[in-house]
Structure formats: C-alpha cells, structure tokens
Design an enzyme around this catalytic site. Structure first.
Site, PDB file in Angstrom:
ATOM      1  N   THR A  40       0.910  -1.335  -0.025  1.00  0.00           N
ATOM      2  CA  THR A  40       0.047   0.058  -0.049  1.00  0.00           C
ATOM      3  C   THR A  40       0.884   1.342  -0.053  1.00  0.00           C
ATOM      4  OG1 THR A  40      -1.804  -1.256   1.168  1.00  0.00           O
ATOM      5  CG2 THR A  40      -1.638   1.161   1.338  1.00  0.00           C
ATOM      6  N   TYR A  53      -8.114   1.093  -3.854  1.00  0.00           N
ATOM      7  CA  TYR A  53      -6.753   1.439  -4.360  1.00  0.00           C
ATOM      8  C   TYR A  53      -6.187   0.292  -4.988  1.00  0.00           C
ATOM      9  CZ  TYR A  53      -4.652  -0.293  -0.214  1.00  0.00           C
ATOM     10  OH  TYR A  53      -4.259  -1.216   0.950  1.00  0.00           O
ATOM     11  N   THR A 118       1.836  -4.585   4.180  1.00  0.00           N
ATOM     12  CA  THR A 118       1.603  -4.796   5.702  1.00  0.00           C
ATOM     13  C   THR A 118       0.836  -6.209   6.079  1.00  0.00           C
ATOM     14  OG1 THR A 118      -0.624  -3.602   5.931  1.00  0.00           O
ATOM     15  CG2 THR A 118       1.348  -2.397   6.332  1.00  0.00           C
ATOM     16  N   ASP A 119       0.173  -6.554   4.817  1.00  0.00           N
ATOM     17  CA  ASP A 119      -0.650  -7.957   5.134  1.00  0.00           C
ATOM     18  C   ASP A 119       0.208  -9.166   5.671  1.00  0.00           C
ATOM     19  OD1 ASP A 119      -2.861  -6.815   4.382  1.00  0.00           O
ATOM     20  OD2 ASP A 119      -2.940  -7.602   2.754  1.00  0.00           O
ATOM     21  N   LYS A 191       0.346  -7.953  12.980  1.00  0.00           N
ATOM     22  CA  LYS A 191      -0.625  -6.941  12.340  1.00  0.00           C
ATOM     23  C   LYS A 191      -1.996  -7.264  13.189  1.00  0.00           C
ATOM     24  CE  LYS A 191      -2.778  -4.991   8.322  1.00  0.00           C
ATOM     25  NZ  LYS A 191      -2.883  -5.007   6.797  1.00  0.00           N
ATOM     26  N   GLU A 312      -2.659 -29.136  27.456  1.00  0.00           N
ATOM     27  CA  GLU A 312      -3.726 -30.125  27.544  1.00  0.00           C
ATOM     28  C   GLU A 312      -3.617 -31.216  26.462  1.00  0.00           C
ATOM     29  OE1 GLU A 312      -7.911 -28.791  27.851  1.00  0.00           O
ATOM     30  OE2 GLU A 312      -7.045 -26.586  27.682  1.00  0.00           O
TER      31      GLU A 312
HETATM   32  N1  ASP Z   1      -2.636  -5.710   0.848  1.00  0.00           N
HETATM   33  C1  ASP Z   1      -1.592  -4.568   1.055  1.00  0.00           C
HETATM   34  C2  ASP Z   1      -0.515  -5.422   1.086  1.00  0.00           C
HETATM   35  O1  ASP Z   1      -0.134  -6.235   2.231  1.00  0.00           O
HETATM   36  C3  ASP Z   1      -2.094  -3.816   2.261  1.00  0.00           C
HETATM   37  C4  ASP Z   1      -0.903  -2.864   2.903  1.00  0.00           C
HETATM   38  O2  ASP Z   1       0.053  -3.004   2.234  1.00  0.00           O
HETATM   39  O3  ASP Z   1      -1.212  -2.201   3.689  1.00  0.00           O
HETATM   40  O4  ASP Z   1       0.378  -5.322   0.310  1.00  0.00           O
END
Ligand code: ASP
Length: 357
Positions: A40, A53, A118-119, A191, A312
């Site tokens: 992103t 986007y 971020t994923d 995350k 367990e």
């Molecule tokens: N889907 C995007 C990615 O992981 C989300 C992000 O970058 O925040 O590339």
C-alpha cells in the site's frame, strides 16, 4: 623572513587539511539501500478519500522523492525487487530479498530498508530474521494508506525507517519493523487491525523502541535467536518445503489434516483453539500425520500467550510440537526452514528450535 613564510605555509596546509576533513566528515552519511517490494505504501487510488486502491503502483524513485529531507539522513539509493501487494508475497521473493541483502551488507552498505505491504510484513520480517547474516540494521516499513490518500502515512514511515537503518544504535537488533513511530522486533510483531495506522503491535514483548521524526530511541533487544546467531541460511536455496496451516474451531473436521498430507504437505501447523488445542478427532489425524514423518506444530488462533508443551495435549503421545510463542504464520516459516535444512530432525530437536527461535 624565511621562517615567517615557512610558518605561513605550514598554517595554510593545516587549515586546508582541517577544512577538507570537516567537509568530508559532513559528506560521509551512512549508506542505506531501500529495497522496494510493493504494498500500500506504493499504492495508488482514484480518490484521496475513497477506500479502494491498488497496491504496488508507485516506483521506489517516486517514493523517495515524495519524502522531504530524507536524503539528509543517509546516502540513499533504491532497488525495485518486486511490486506486489504483500498478499502475493512468495518464497521466491523472500529468497531474492535475503540473497540481495546478504550481498549488500557484506560490502560497504550500513543498513537496509525494505518497503513492503503490511498484510504479510511480519512473515517477511521473521523469515529474514532467520537468514540474514549480518548484525547491521534491516528495517521493514509500509503504510496502511495508499500514497494518494488524505493523510497518507507512508512518507513519514519511510523517513523513520531510513533513520533507524542509518543509526549506529540499531545494530544487533535483528530484523525490525518500523511503522507509526514504533520500532518492533521481527519475532514478536504482528498485524492487529485491518485498516488502522496503529496496526502493528508486539503483544508478548512490546516494542523495541520509538522513532520520532527521525529521532531513534531503543529500550530493548529482541526476543529469540536471530541473524548472526541463527543457524539457518538462504544461501543456494531455490525453494522451501510445503507447510500448510489449518485453522481450528469448534467441531473442526479432522479430514483437513488428512487432505493436506495427501496434497503433499511436508509439515502442518494448526492454529489451534486456546492453548493450541483441537478436536480429539483432529488430534488423531495429527497423530496419523506425525506417524508418517510429517511434523505437526500446535500454534494458536489466540493472539497472545505461549502454547505450552504438554499443556492439555500429550505431545509425546500425538507426536506434536508446541509452537511456544510463534503465531501460526511464523511457526510455518520456522518449520519450512528447519525441514529444508534437515528433513530428518527428531520431534525433540524440532521442539527445541521452537523454544530457541
Ligand atoms: N494488501 C496490502 C499489502 O499487504 C495492504 C498494505 O500494504 O497495507 O500489500
């Protein structure tokens, strides 16, 4: 008179050397390379207030140019490794990244920044934490808002990530994630929110430090063995063995594990309920897999707390391994690297890796 001329010449030479030295010291910024992979932070949308986007549209040169004063922090250059949304991150890109980082850090490069979605950022960070062979800083960053959004946070995240990579204080902290003014260690970061800029947290160990407009402060060293202390390597590796993750729930079907074994999985991670638990029938399926030499790791769908050995579940009876503090996606990476290095490790040896890393 001769003596005066000599003194004058001598002082001039000294002055010249001092000025030269002063200038060259001012010029000698740490050398930082930005490796761009997409996400992103490189995303672009039609509207600055719309939520839709596409990731991975903007090149690394445009990203650097969008950050005022970033070239004052480091002698910077960028390389485009890939340009994908990190939902499409792959083992092939991980290996390319690791090999390029090791090559650069063995030379005169002082630090690396990786721009990344971020994923799956925590997965790439953890993979690199195990295979980078240097104590110099390697920092991942990204953003939750695309470059075209109102209040896009990517430029400040990139500025802060370069500041951390350029700081001598950052050595010996393993691979780090820098987002939203915080510095995290790869072992513990995860995350936590689908859309908020405050998405990354390290619920078990907390952040390693802060970075405010380029001012870097560390409080802690990271948890688990990493980089120069890791026994794993990406050198000469072309692929990693298939390890699948199965998500636990009430009344979970045991046949999912049997299907994974049939499909060719070389290892399985269960995102178990509670302390790495699963239905009794699934435990029996796990036993069938481990008896065929396919390791099964019990991780947890619960975001905090370690999965305890013999909690367990009688791990010896079922042949299973407790993931300790690794979440399912990181447990998968450790198991892939462990099996790639030696597919004949015993259950006890694999268990020890989960405690150490
Ligand atoms: N889907 C995007 C990615 O992981 C989300 C992000 O970058 O925040 O590339």
């Amino acid at each position: 008179m001769k003596k005066q001329i000599f003194n004058f010449a001598f002082i001039s030479v000294l002055l010249f050397a001092f000025i030269q030295n002063g200038f060259s010291q001012e010029k000698k910024l740490p050398k930082v390379i930005i490796l761009a992979t997409g996400g992103t932070i490189a995303g672009s949308g039609e509207s600055s207030t719309g939520s839709s986007y596409t990731s991975g549209k903007v090149t690394i040169e445009s990203m650097i140019d969008a950050v005022p004063n970033i070239r004052k922090l480091a002698d910077l250059s960028g390389e485009q490794i890939s340009n994908v949304g990190s939902q499409d991150m792959s083992v092939k890109i991980w290996l390319d990244l690791a090999n390029r980082i090791n090559e650069l850090l063995a030379g005169d490069v002082d630090g690396i920044v990786i721009t990344h979605g971020t994923d799956t950022q925590e997965e790439t960070a953890y993979f690199l934490n195990l295979v980078v062979k240097s104590n110099k800083p390697v920092v991942l960053t990204g953003s939750m808002r695309p470059s075209t959004a109102l209040s896009a946070e990517g430029p400040l995240n990139l500025y802060n990530a370069v500041a951390v990579a350029a700081s001598p204080e950052s050595k010996d902290h393993g691979v780090m994630v820098v987002m939203n003014d915080k510095i995290f260690g790869a072992h513990s970061v995860t995350k936590m929110n689908t859309t908020n800029v405050e998405t990354f947290e390290a619920p078990m160990h907390g952040q390693l430090g802060d970075v405010n407009f380029g001012e870097v402060t560390f409080y802690h060293y990271p948890h688990g063995l990493n980089t120069t202390k890791s026994r794993f390597s990406a050198d000469g590796i072309k692929s990693l063995p298939r390890v699948d993750i199965v998500y636990g729930c009430a009344d979970m079907s045991p046949d999912l594990i049997d299907i994974m074994v049939k499909a060719g999985a070389k290892g399985i991670v269960v995102a178990g309920v509670g302390d790495g638990n699963m239905t009794t029938a699934t435990l029996e399926a796990a036993k069938r897999a481990t008896e065929k030499g396919i390791p099964v790791v019990r991780s947890a769908r619960v975001p905090t707390g370690a999965v305890l050995i013999h909690g367990e579940v009688d791990d010896e009876k079922y042949g299973t391994i407790a993931s300790d503090e690794l979440n399912p996606q990181k447990a998968r990476i450790l198991l892939m690297l462990a099996l790639q290095q030696d597919k004949n490790r015993t259950r006890e040896e694999l268990q020890q890796l989960f405690i150490d890393y």
